[in-house]
Design an enzyme around this catalytic site. Sequence first.
Site, short mmCIF file in Angstrom:
data_model
loop_
_atom_site.label_atom_id
_atom_site.label_comp_id
_atom_site.label_asym_id
_atom_site.label_seq_id
_atom_site.Cartn_x
_atom_site.Cartn_y
_atom_site.Cartn_z
N SER A 172 -20.42 35.85 16.56
CA SER A 172 -19.65 37.05 16.53
C SER A 172 -19.08 37.10 17.91
O SER A 172 -18.14 36.04 18.34
CB SER A 172 -20.69 38.17 16.32
N ARG A 178 -21.98 53.47 16.60
CA ARG A 178 -23.07 52.43 15.76
C ARG A 178 -22.88 52.62 14.30
O ARG A 178 -22.82 51.60 13.52
CB ARG A 178 -24.48 52.87 16.19
N ASP A 206 -16.75 39.27 5.16
CA ASP A 206 -16.78 39.68 6.58
C ASP A 206 -15.36 40.31 6.75
O ASP A 206 -14.32 39.58 6.73
CB ASP A 206 -17.06 38.34 7.69
N HIS A 227 -20.02 40.48 7.96
CA HIS A 227 -20.13 39.80 9.36
C HIS A 227 -21.63 39.72 9.88
O HIS A 227 -21.84 38.55 10.51
CB HIS A 227 -19.52 40.96 10.29
N ASP A 228 -22.73 40.58 9.22
CA ASP A 228 -23.88 40.31 9.83
C ASP A 228 -24.68 39.20 9.10
O ASP A 228 -26.05 39.00 9.20
CB ASP A 228 -24.68 41.65 9.68
#
Lengths: 370, 370
Positions: free
Chosen positions: A149, A218, A316, A349-350
């Site tokens: 990332s 967040r 992503d 993405h994670d």
Amino acid sequence: MSEFIPPGTKFAALPSPFAIKRGGSLRGARVAYETWGELDDARGNAILILTGLSPNAHAASNADNPEAGWWEAMLGPGKPIDTNRWYVICVNSLGSCKGSTGPASIDPDTNEIYRLSFPELSIEDIANAAFEVVRSLGIARLACVIGNSMGGMSALAYLLQHPDSARSHINVSGSARALPFSIAIRSLQREAIRLDPNWDMGEYDDTNYPENGMRMARKLGVVTYRSAMEWDGRFGRVRFDSECREDDPFGLEFEVERYLEGHARRFVHQFDPNSYLYLSRSMDWFDADEYGQGDVIAGLARIKLEKALAIGVRTDILFPLQQQEQVADGLRAGGAEAQFLPLDSPQGHDAFLVDFERFGPAIAGFLAQL
Amino acid sequence: MSEFIPPGTKFAALPSPFAIKRGGSLRGARVAYETWGELDDARGNAILILTGLSPNAHAASNADNPEAGWWEAMLGPGKPIDTNRWYVICVNSLGSCKGSTGPASIDPDTNEIYRLSFPELSIEDIANAAFEVVRSLGIARLACVIGNSMGGMSALAYLLQHPDSARSHINVSGSARALPFSIAIRSLQREAIRLDPNWDMGEYDDTNYPENGMRMARKLGVVTYRSAMEWDGRFGRVRFDSECREDDPFGLEFEVERYLEGHARRFVHQFDPNSYLYLSRSMDWFDADEYGQGDVIAGLARIKLEKALAIGVRTDILFPLQQQEQVADGLRAGGAEAQFLPLDSPQGHDAFLVDFERFGPAIAGFLAQL
């Protein structure tokens, strides 16, 4: 801010002053790191891991800290990054708040917390600080730099600024530059923090803390770290409480909202808001085209490696797949045997933090060929 | 709130009391609407347009208001929705603030603004209010119901609740239910408004107005209304001002950020925050599976139409393409000759508001076959 630092963290002192790309310098700065495995006599088996925005240096359990790390499944004896073979270093990014010097640290010149007087941080500064850690360990050339990332950007900045500093590179869900969708998302995250009256131009404390801004930042992050496809299967339209509370109109009702709220609550007081702002902005600024007279591929082609691997995930939306393809193209243009590996993970993405079935063999296979 | 109502708006009084799906009722409520073209003697050439969250009833210029409307290119003499042939009605959604009764209206029982005492609004209520407008115009059966975005949900709710009320339907970037990614985005938008101290449980006024919350909500909306692909080409990494202002650390720097800021500024005082919350939540609640014992397709199959068209866009992340496919599948299961038409527009969810080259022929072609 000592509660942010995992037990067993090591520290490397940076040269003082430590020059910052956009101007200014840091005195008496340090970088937190951890290591796994043993450095061989030739000092040729070292791997450096550069992290995303929020992780600390505790990527996995080790002798100094038996607690599981954020990449526990990937790193250890017999694991994809096999510490029986490799000596692995993971650094906490300069500007973060997990042991490395950042906006939440004390400025030795004033004995006050830096806050917004911390110099304007670039990805290149994070890379240079990591380079100093590697140098302090007596390692002239890394076997591999792995960056996830934001760490994918830091790794490219590392390689761009330090020729011959590594034989190979694995870029995991990273990119050579920020694109406008990602800039927009991060801009909104920063705006949420800045709009919180408790942020107060960075002068918050534990009592007056920009909790709402951090919560919004967040949650928006988690929305973009995952994928709609995964959530359809995981949450669907399940509600966690069909009762609407009188004192909380428009309150949370769906499981997906509760999931975001849980993530936010765990994060809000575990990361320094000013550090978040600095690191977030550094990603928007990074652009490998600065090293190629305005051309990204030309910039990346200045990196000289034996081998490279750029891994990404189809779902992503924050670091989309074409960005990892671009990284592979650029490194190949520089002469590396570079592979682009798109994965079908549904987790967005994670995925590199959870989909070890796909990421494990990909990374293990690359390292086995070194 | 009269500044929100375009000149020339017409009003239809709703039956009083007007029952609300989740309980309660409205007294003396009204729906704002506009019309174009002439109703034929058989009253068989009427088309109803149901809008997305924010538009008013002024879809296009007409005799009462020569100003261009939000669907000007689609609606008028000789245009895809040809008002030489069709009598077109566009309604402002119940619960909105553009002339229809909503949270910003005066409650006749108290002579105070409803605010959060407005009953819990569902998509079905919006549909039923639109149905009353159509009935008040003496139209028993519409030639077509067209619904865009949220209006696609309202149109399905209209058809589900009022059998035989239309011959055909065009669902434009709509869906039969909200999925968790969209719920998450809307939940964050609502949270941004709710967290603004000036929202004050809905008790704001022009002086103490939740401007920051509305700004965040709108920016997040615009991010999801467009597509990353469009923005890559449109904004890239262009900066609008390379100077960082001392009094605005972490301020805006990239063109994409300025674009979002411009959108936010234009919107913040043009839409009532409480109305926004009510309409936003109504979308999360809507689920056609309620009409099919928990099965969406079975719910949609209860709608009886001659023809239907569900149009969507590959780059839409808020109402993704598979949702329009599902609408077409469900309507086909109900016996309609239903077509699913995916378009390659790069503009994401908002494409129907800008990509007239693709949407114009699609809608004109469908209407020509009626």
